[in-house]
Design an enzyme around this catalytic site. Structure first.
Site, PDB file in Angstrom:
ATOM      1  N   GLY A 510      11.377  -5.283  24.836  1.00 31.48           N
ATOM      2  CA  GLY A 510      11.767  -6.076  26.144  1.00 31.48           C
ATOM      3  C   GLY A 510      10.752  -6.418  26.963  1.00 31.48           C
ATOM      4  O   GLY A 510      10.339  -7.606  27.184  1.00 31.48           O
ATOM      5  N   ASN A 593       3.303   1.034  33.743  1.00 32.40           N
ATOM      6  CA  ASN A 593       3.477   1.787  34.906  1.00 32.40           C
ATOM      7  C   ASN A 593       3.688   3.178  34.496  1.00 32.40           C
ATOM      8  O   ASN A 593       4.713   3.697  33.954  1.00 32.40           O
ATOM      9  CB  ASN A 593       4.805   1.232  35.509  1.00 32.40           C
ATOM     10  CG  ASN A 593       5.068   2.117  36.825  1.00 32.40           C
ATOM     11  OD1 ASN A 593       4.444   3.125  37.344  1.00 32.40           O
ATOM     12  ND2 ASN A 593       6.145   1.511  37.561  1.00 32.40           N
ATOM     13  N   PRO A 594       2.624   4.151  34.734  1.00 28.14           N
ATOM     14  CA  PRO A 594       2.626   5.584  34.206  1.00 28.14           C
ATOM     15  C   PRO A 594       3.929   6.272  34.775  1.00 28.14           C
ATOM     16  O   PRO A 594       4.291   7.088  34.088  1.00 28.14           O
ATOM     17  CB  PRO A 594       1.377   6.071  34.670  1.00 28.14           C
ATOM     18  CG  PRO A 594       0.498   5.059  35.057  1.00 28.14           C
ATOM     19  CD  PRO A 594       1.246   3.763  35.599  1.00 28.14           C
ATOM     20  N   THR A 596       7.001   5.269  35.479  1.00 28.66           N
ATOM     21  CA  THR A 596       8.179   5.135  34.836  1.00 28.66           C
ATOM     22  C   THR A 596       8.141   5.275  33.338  1.00 28.66           C
ATOM     23  O   THR A 596       8.957   5.626  32.527  1.00 28.66           O
ATOM     24  CB  THR A 596       8.884   3.549  35.155  1.00 28.66           C
ATOM     25  OG1 THR A 596       7.751   2.806  34.925  1.00 28.66           O
ATOM     26  CG2 THR A 596       9.363   3.530  36.728  1.00 28.66           C
ATOM     27  N   GLN A 600      10.315   7.349  30.751  1.00 26.70           N
ATOM     28  CA  GLN A 600      10.948   7.088  29.411  1.00 26.70           C
ATOM     29  C   GLN A 600      10.786   8.131  28.681  1.00 26.70           C
ATOM     30  O   GLN A 600      11.603   8.272  27.559  1.00 26.70           O
ATOM     31  CB  GLN A 600      10.572   5.538  29.091  1.00 26.70           C
ATOM     32  CG  GLN A 600      11.103   4.606  30.128  1.00 26.70           C
ATOM     33  CD  GLN A 600      12.765   4.510  29.514  1.00 26.70           C
ATOM     34  OE1 GLN A 600      13.054   4.203  28.405  1.00 26.70           O
ATOM     35  NE2 GLN A 600      13.536   4.872  30.622  1.00 26.70           N
ATOM     36  N   GLU A 666      12.131   3.737  22.662  1.00 27.32           N
ATOM     37  CA  GLU A 666      12.547   4.701  21.744  1.00 27.32           C
ATOM     38  C   GLU A 666      11.755   5.668  21.038  1.00 27.32           C
ATOM     39  O   GLU A 666      12.205   6.794  20.832  1.00 27.32           O
ATOM     40  CB  GLU A 666      12.956   3.659  20.637  1.00 27.32           C
ATOM     41  CG  GLU A 666      14.400   3.117  20.766  1.00 27.32           C
ATOM     42  CD  GLU A 666      14.399   1.516  20.906  1.00 27.32           C
ATOM     43  OE1 GLU A 666      15.487   0.957  20.647  1.00 27.32           O
ATOM     44  OE2 GLU A 666      13.529   1.227  21.304  1.00 27.32           O
TER      45      GLU A 666
END
Length: 719
Positions: A510, A593-594, A596, A600, A666
């Site tokens: 995405g 962006n480290p 966020t 994840q 993922e």
């Protein structure tokens, strides 16, 4: 008018930023799909079948229509006709979206009616009172490896083979022949599926929680035979998705009811309903055979993976694909097998294929290392391929060993005693394990528009979906650098199908796909902005389409990679397994962006803990349905189950990407369950090849010797 001035600013990408919508979310100002207010809003409640196979004989709607507030009852005899036989952006939709089109019931939990009332409480009461009579037929929901009816799908991805596996195995000094299983697993997003539909000036508007507003809008247009331009879907805030939030029965039902009643209608799924209506990860069974020389170099690699599917649609969990990327051998065979049962159709679930497949492959690699007397990291180093093991294509980048070695340094792997069952802390046996991981890094065509506003700010419009990953904030940083301005001058608007086609929030593609579109739009906009020139009140807008850019990509193997490390403690009295610490090191492109991104990765590894130790949906063969389909009966890792988890990365920008992005959604899941299972072996000396590693299984293995720990162990999926 505003004059175009200012000094170029870059460097936003790679800096830690809090979410742009963070304050709105924690204060309640952000509205989710079931919270948008409407005048004259009606509420729909789905009624699901109570038999696992058969036909509907009668829907006794009259008594329900007489109940307070009830407006209508839709079912197969009176619902609007729709056209569900089409191929959309992601192929043919699950036939369950063709609600109320016939009297067949293919599984327990199939939608048979929708009760619509003035309030949600009235709709629920009436739905629970509705009597539906069936002609019941025998059903079959029992899944196990190689059962009758199992077949190989006729898809290009189903089988890949080179060399003589049997001959190579026979000549190998060391062999592993093992069977593994993973159970049925469910998405269980915090925000339930919800949609509100209304007709406004001849145009259909749907407020929804989904992973791609344009995808859903186009599929709804096809379902209801509408012009695509006459459907608008908005999905600004999403409370989790994980693969399940595409076109589902609740949106279709909301549109049906809004069309019949000429007023807005909202349909929200209950937690229990999601277990049969939104898809899930199929249970899987794996047979892995490895053959190696005495020094651990692979000569034969075989992985046969099996999953179930429904009788109404074929879904293949491509879990044997892991070996096609990770490990080479002169003889290499991977095959997928499926069996159709009277169950709902499975679907994509975070790290589809790779999550269950990596458990089997990375567990088998650990077993091979044990037999060869090698450290698990050294074994993987000796089998690091130069090109794609099956494709023969070069890798865009591949830093598996970098992840393993940095992780080993950070985790203290060198101090590990390789002997199993020797470390203790009171009644706890301690062990450590590792596993490598991979996930494809894709990019798909997307469009975006960027506007230079008269007040000196910029607005990005793209029908991206932020499912909780921080995509909105990441795109703001990408846009800021591309426009050479500070991030505070960029506003990002997403989740609206009117913004045009864009890839969905899925497949770890995405943000990468959307970033390409934003970069291309920014480049065009900058060319149109003349220094010292003026910007009119309506602004200056540029629009991009990355179809040609994506099509021109060089053909390579493109993947994110990683390595997970886990330390576990196993209680010898209760059989409880506790993960004490985890570390993940990843090679996943340039990190936008480290803040966020780390979230994840940690979230993915938390999911891996859940997969290894807790998650398991159990079907009752007699009813054909689940035992306790809710968060009381379906266990997930809670706060007390999650230890200190650390995540970091090695430098790994993709040279063919304008920002250097790969994908991170993922990769954190892949490998985690295997690392934990390998750690349990190191703690106890017993292999657990069936997930989850429940206390009863640990105790049974300790008391009797686990039969699944023997080579060629049972591949039958059991509860």
């Amino acid at each position: 008018m505003t004059t175009v001035t200012g000094t170029a600013v870059t460097g936003a990408v790679g800096t830690a930023r809090t979410r742009l919508e963070g304050v709105d979310k924690v204060t309640g100002a952000a509205r989710y799909a079931a919270e948008v207010p409407f005048a004259e809003l009606a509420h729909g409640w789905l009624v699901l079948s109570t038999v696992a196979r058969g036909r509907i004989r009668a829907v006794e709607a009259d008594p329900v229509l007489a109940m307070p507030g009830v407006l209508t009852v839709l079912h197969h005899a009176n619902a609007p006709r729709i056209a569900a036989d089409f191929a959309g952006l992601l192929g043919r939709p699950d036939p369950v979206v063709g609600v109320f089109q016939h009297d067949r019931v293919p599984y327990l939990g199939w939608p048979v009616a929708l009760v619509v009332a003035e309030t949600s409480e009235q709709a629920r009461e009436a739905a629970e009172a509705l009597v539906v009579r069936y002609e019941e037929e025998p059903h079959d929901v029992a899944f196990h490896a190689g059962r009758p009816g199992t077949y190989t799908p006729q898809t290009p991805e189903a089988t890949a083979e080179k060399g003589d596996v049997e001959g190579s195995l026979a000549a190998c000094a060391v062999r592993v022949d093992a069977r593994y299983t993973t159970p049925e697993e469910h998405h269980s997003a915090m925000e339930p599926h919800a949609a509100t539909a209304r007709w406004d000036g001849g145009r259909l508007e749907v407020f929804d929680s989904n992973q791609g507003s344009k995808w859903v809008a186009d599929d709804l247009a096809r379902l209801f035979s509408l012009d695509a331009a006459s459907v608008r879907v908005r999905s600004e805030h999403i409370g989790g998705a994980f693969g399940a939030k595409g076109v589902r029965p609740h949106q279709v039902c909301a549109v049906m009811a809004a069309t019949v009643l000429h007023r807005p209608v909202r349909v929200v799924l209950t937690r229990r309903q999601t277990f049969s209506l939104i898809g899930y990860r199929s249970p899987t069974a794996h047979h892995v055979r490895l053959g190696a020389d005495a020094d651990g170099r692979l000569r034969a690699f075989e992985h046969e993976a099996q999953n179930l599917t429904s009788t109404v649609a074929e879904f293949v969990e491509y879990s044997a694909g892991v070996g096609r990327v990770m490990y080479d051998a002169e003889a290499h065979r991977t095959v997928h097998r499926v069996v159709a049962l009277d169950v709902p159709t499975p679907t994509w679930m975070r790290a589809p294929g790779e999550a269950p497949g990596s458990f089997a492959v990375e567990s088998a690699l650990d077993e091979l290392a044990e037999k060869c007397g090698l450290d698990p990291i050294e074994l993987r180093a000796r089998n690091e391929p130069v090109v794609g093991p099956v494709s023969g294509l070069p890798f865009s980048t591949r830093k598996v060993l970098g992840c393993l070695r940095e992780g080993a340094r950070r985790f203290g792997w060198a101090d590990r005693d390789p002997r199993p069952g020797v470390r203790r802390d009171g009644r706890w046996l301690l062990g450590t394990g590792t596993a490598a991981s991979t996930y494809p890094s894709g990019v798909l065509p997307s469009t975006a528009s960027l506007t230079a506003e008269a007040d000196g700010t910029f607005t990005v419009r793209i029908s991206a979906a932020d499912v909780g990953t921080g995509a909105r904030t990441a795109l703001a940083l990408v846009a800021a650098d591309a426009l050479e301005v500070t991030p505070d001058r960029v506003q990002v608007r997403i989740g609206d199908s009117d913004f045009g086609p864009a890839w969905v929030a899925g497949g770890s593609a995405g943000t990468r796909s959307w970033a390409w579109a934003v970069m291309a739009g920014a480049r065009e906009l900058r060319e149109r902005l003349v220094p010292g020139g003026s910007i009119p009140p309506e602004g200056i807008t540029a629009r991009s389409d990355t179809a040609e850019l994506v099509g021109a990509l060089a053909k390579k193997e493109r993947h994110s990679f990683g390595a997970q490390f886990a330390e576990v403690a196993v209680d010898i009295t209760t059989g409880e397994v506790r993960v004490r610490r985890m570390l993940g090191i990843f090679a996943a492109g340039r990190i936008v962006n480290p803040l966020t991104a780390r979230s994840q990765f940690i979230g993915g590894m938390t999911w891996g803990i859940s997969m290894a130790l807790h998650e398991e949906a159990v079907r009752d063969p007699a009813s054909g349905g689940h035992v306790s389909p809710d968060l009381a009966g379906y266990h997930i890792a809670a706060n007390a189950d999650v230890p200190l988890i650390e995540a970091d990365w090695v430098d790994d920008p993709d040279p063919d990407d304008p920002v250097g992005i790969k994908g991170i959604g993922e990769i954190g899941v892949v490998g985690s369950a295997a690392a934990i299972a390998n750690a349990v072996w190191h703690a106890t000396g017993v292999r657990h090849r069936h997930l989850p590693i429940r206390p009863d299984r640990v105790l049974a293995a300790g008391a009797e010797g686990d039969p699944s720990a023997k080579a060629g162990g049972d591949a039958t999926h059991s509860a």
